[in-house]
Design a protein around this motif. Structure first.
Motif, short mmCIF file in Angstrom:
data_model
loop_
_atom_site.label_atom_id
_atom_site.label_comp_id
_atom_site.label_asym_id
_atom_site.label_seq_id
_atom_site.Cartn_x
_atom_site.Cartn_y
_atom_site.Cartn_z
N ASP A 1 0.83 -1.21 0.00
CA ASP A 1 0.00 0.00 0.00
C ASP A 1 0.87 1.26 0.00
OD1 ASP A 1 -2.12 -1.69 -0.04
OD2 ASP A 1 -2.64 -1.47 2.08
N GLU A 2 1.96 1.24 0.73
CA GLU A 2 2.86 2.41 0.75
C GLU A 2 3.49 2.65 -0.61
OE1 GLU A 2 4.07 1.89 5.46
OE2 GLU A 2 5.63 1.67 3.93
N VAL A 3 3.88 1.55 -1.25
CA VAL A 3 4.56 1.65 -2.55
C VAL A 3 3.56 1.94 -3.67
CG1 VAL A 3 5.74 0.18 -4.26
CG2 VAL A 3 6.54 0.21 -1.89
N GLY A 4 2.32 1.47 -3.47
CA GLY A 4 1.30 1.66 -4.50
C GLY A 4 1.41 0.65 -5.63
N TYR A 5 1.85 -0.55 -5.31
CA TYR A 5 1.88 -1.60 -6.34
C TYR A 5 0.47 -2.17 -6.47
CZ TYR A 5 2.72 -5.92 -8.83
OH TYR A 5 2.65 -6.93 -9.75
N THR A 6 -0.06 -2.20 -7.68
CA THR A 6 -1.45 -2.63 -7.86
C THR A 6 -1.59 -3.97 -8.58
OG1 THR A 6 -1.54 -1.29 -9.86
CG2 THR A 6 -2.40 -0.27 -7.84
N GLY A 7 -0.47 -4.59 -8.91
CA GLY A 7 -0.55 -5.91 -9.56
C GLY A 7 -0.87 -7.00 -8.56
N ARG A 8 -0.78 -8.22 -9.03
CA ARG A 8 -1.12 -9.39 -8.22
C ARG A 8 0.10 -9.81 -7.40
NH1 ARG A 8 -4.88 -12.77 -6.12
NH2 ARG A 8 -5.49 -14.50 -7.44
N ILE A 9 -0.12 -10.15 -6.14
CA ILE A 9 0.97 -10.67 -5.31
C ILE A 9 0.66 -12.11 -4.94
CG2 ILE A 9 2.21 -10.45 -3.11
CD1 ILE A 9 1.85 -7.44 -3.27
N VAL A 10 1.63 -12.97 -5.18
CA VAL A 10 1.50 -14.37 -4.78
C VAL A 10 2.52 -14.63 -3.67
CG1 VAL A 10 1.61 -16.78 -5.52
CG2 VAL A 10 0.88 -15.01 -7.14
N LEU A 11 2.03 -15.05 -2.51
CA LEU A 11 2.92 -15.37 -1.39
C LEU A 11 3.25 -16.85 -1.45
CD1 LEU A 11 1.14 -13.33 1.42
CD2 LEU A 11 3.04 -12.62 -0.06
N TRP A 12 4.56 -17.16 -1.44
CA TRP A 12 4.88 -18.58 -1.49
C TRP A 12 5.52 -19.05 -0.20
CZ3 TRP A 12 9.23 -16.28 -4.35
CH2 TRP A 12 10.48 -16.80 -4.02
#
Ligand code: PEP
Ligand code: MN
Length: 312
Positions: free
Chosen positions: A125-136
């Protein structure tokens, strides 16, 4: 347990063991603007083993090659306390900034404990990345509390790597059940309260085959490839399969061979380490298997040829 790997699989509640559906429906997941899953073209995830301060260059290099999904470890499970453990929160920030600046559709990053989920959320949210994040969850992490937490949230997709000593797909599926089942409630007699338990959790789960511990010390492999587990997952579980050909290979030439082998099992995703600029620097971990740009290009061609021959 829940039988939730297939999208429309029948749910069964059983106090012991796994059951699986007779009626497998393949689950497709949207990652980085494309659908992935069984029967769909293979997509490439590239990037370093460990995020470092060159991650911006890697993202630029990958994007130029047309790669839309980037990976990087920020918390590295290590076998001794003197090994570099990753840059932690700073690494997450570098990775998400690099992904934002290069318009990466998806970011894959490893979490080791529950608090990492919130850290990733806050930094995103701070960086403003709006793509998909996959946690592995990596091969060395056995943490069912983390798996539950991953099941309680749905904003991040989850990728589970097989454990080093897993003996077959059931071990990996059993771990997936913790994410899929979300919670179990027990009464004061120690009985499972079934109507409050095993409520569907996060079904955006990818199973990743990364090789198992080798038993022959003379083997050319770093770990024994287990790509063939994909066949059982495809036949019985319906979850998207990722194959990581880097860690079982351990060196660039073997990675290339291993990519070709992996494609025979029609994975939804291939996760391949590499992408640094051609100046001799190969990162802080797993350097010998990190692919040069030229070899990353070769992987992209292999995947393109595979997709053309299988899916068009
Ligand atoms: C990695 O992907 O960099 C990694 C550490 O993988 P694994 O958990 O499979 O060893
Ligand atoms: Mn690695």
């Amino acid at each position: 347990m829940i039988v939730a790997m297939g999208a429309n699989a029948v749910q069964q509640v059983s106090p012991v063991g796994l059951a699986h559906s007779e009626d497998v429906h393949y689950r497709h997941i949207e990652i980085g603007g494309v659908q992935i899953g069984t029967g769909l073209p293979c997509q490439l995830i590239g990037g370093p083993c460990t995020v470092d301060n060159k991650i911006g260059d890697v993202a630029i290099n990958l994007k130029k090659l047309g790669v839309n999904m980037i990976r990087g470890g920020c918390w590295k499970p290590r076998s001794n306390p003197c090994s570099f453990p990753g840059f932690g929160e700073k690494g997450v920030r570098w990775l998400l900034e690099a992904a934002r600046d290069n318009d990466m559709g998806a970011v894959f990053l490893e979490v080791m404990e529950s608090e990492h989920i919130n850290i990733v959320r806050t930094i995103r949210d701070e960086v403003g990345y709006t793509g998909r994040i996959v946690l592995w969850v990596g091969a060395r992490t056995q943490n069912t509390i983390l798996l539950r937490k991953l099941g309680e949230q749905k904003e991040f997709a989850v990728m589970l790597k097989n454990g080093l000593d897993d003996t077959g797909i059931d071990d990996l599926v059993a771990r997936a059940e913790w994410v899929l089942a979300r919670q179990s409630v027990w009464d004061d007699e120690g009985q499972l309260v079934t109507n409050k338990s095993l409520t569907p959790g996060n079904d955006q789960v990818i199973l990743c085959l990364r090789g198992t511990r080798k038993t022959d010390r003379h083997s050319k492999w770093r770990f024994t490839p287990n790509h063939c587990w994909a066949e059982t997952i495809h036949q019985e579980w319906g979850a998207p399969v990722a194959i990581d050909p880097s860690h079982s290979a351990g060196n660039e030439q073997l990675v290339l061979y291993n990519v070709q082998e992996a494609l025979k099992y029609k994975p939804a995703l291939l996760m391949v380490e590499g992408g640094y600029s051609e100046n001799g620097y190969k990162g802080l971990c797993d350097m010998s298997q990190s692919l040069s740009i030229k070899n990353m290009q070769a992987v992209i061609e292999m995947i393109a040829n595979h997709n053309k021959s299988v899916y068009s």
